[in-house]
Design a protein around this motif. Structure first.
Motif, PDB file in Angstrom:
ATOM      1  N   GLU A  52       0.844  -1.199   0.000  1.00  0.00           N
ATOM      2  CA  GLU A  52       0.000   0.000   0.000  1.00  0.00           C
ATOM      3  C   GLU A  52       0.878   1.247   0.000  1.00  0.00           C
ATOM      4  O   GLU A  52       1.752   1.394   0.857  1.00  0.00           O
ATOM      5  CB  GLU A  52      -0.934  -0.015   1.209  1.00  0.00           C
ATOM      6  N   PRO A  79      -4.345   6.818  -2.420  1.00  0.00           N
ATOM      7  CA  PRO A  79      -3.904   5.509  -1.906  1.00  0.00           C
ATOM      8  C   PRO A  79      -3.934   4.458  -3.021  1.00  0.00           C
ATOM      9  O   PRO A  79      -4.945   4.297  -3.709  1.00  0.00           O
ATOM     10  CB  PRO A  79      -4.917   5.194  -0.805  1.00  0.00           C
ATOM     11  N   SER A 127      -9.142   6.052  -4.890  1.00  0.00           N
ATOM     12  CA  SER A 127      -8.208   4.973  -4.573  1.00  0.00           C
ATOM     13  C   SER A 127      -7.998   4.138  -5.836  1.00  0.00           C
ATOM     14  O   SER A 127      -8.824   4.153  -6.748  1.00  0.00           O
ATOM     15  CB  SER A 127      -8.708   4.099  -3.421  1.00  0.00           C
TER      16      SER A 127
END
Length: 220
Positions: free
Chosen positions: A102, A122, A212
């Motif tokens: 991540e 992210p 994301s």
């Protein structure tokens, strides 16, 4: 007479030993690695228990022994290729992949260079340590990192009979309006050269912004 009998018995025993060895198969090594040849000339695949009592995994497509990786059924094999007993990876927790990384991406990169996104996104990246592809092609990933410009990238090496190789990727954008969109790509490189590849090569120009991103390396 006794000496002759002993000699005959010894000869029979030695012949029997060589007969057993000849029917046991043997390991072979070439520039691509190790594989186990059966007596009929075919190469064994799957799990193989050797005379040393250790278990080894031979790839079902290439027939070569795996090492320093996880077998398709989720077991770790070490540098020697032997199964490390007790070590099992639960690939279900990573969507079927060995690794999950991540990062917070702030840029993407294409042939014109790195481009700032304007905010931090992210990014979750799923990948395996090694991929076996057609034409004796093996792609090894050394990891995933964030570049100094904020672009997620991977370092990899390709070994292939074709001198080049390609590994498919899939990028899933989760947008601010609750929808998703996908972009397919590929990691391409020259055989036996360590290279880097940007994993985020574009940002979709939608009215809804990406909130994301998921990237899968090595997809069908």
């Amino acid at each position: 007479m006794n000496k002759k009998i002993v000699l005959i018995v010894a000869t029979i025993l030695i012949s029997s030993i060589f007969a057993v060895v000849s029917f046991a198969g043997q390991w072979q090594k070439d520039e691509l690695g190790y594989r186990f040849q059966n007596d009929d000339g075919t190469y064994k695949t799957g799990w193989h228990k050797d005379v040393d009592g250790q278990w080894y995994y031979l790839d079902t497509e290439t027939t070569y022994m795996l090492s320093n990786t996880v077998t398709p059924d989720g077991y770790f094999v070490g540098e020697s290729g032997a199964w490390i007993e007790g070590e099992v990876v639960d690939t279900k927790q990573n969507n079927g992949y060995e690794n999950k990384v991540e990062l917070q991406a702030t840029a993407y990169e294409n042939p014109t260079g790195a481009h700032d996104i304007g905010y931090s996104i992210p990014v979750t990246i799923y990948y395996n340590n090694e991929y076996t592809l057609p034409y004796n092609t093996i792609v090894k990933l050394m990891g995933v990192e964030l570049s100094l410009t904020g672009v997620p990238y991977t370092t990899f090496v390709i070994n292939s009979d074709m001198n080049v190789g390609s590994l498919a990727t899939r990028c899933i954008y989760h947008l601010s309006d609750g929808t998703t969109t996908e972009v397919s790509g590929s990691i391409t490189g020259v055989s036996k050269e360590e290279e880097t590849y940007p994993l985020l090569t574009r940002i979709k120009n939608n009215e809804a912004q990406p909130v994301s991103i998921e990237i899968y390396i090595g997809v069908e």
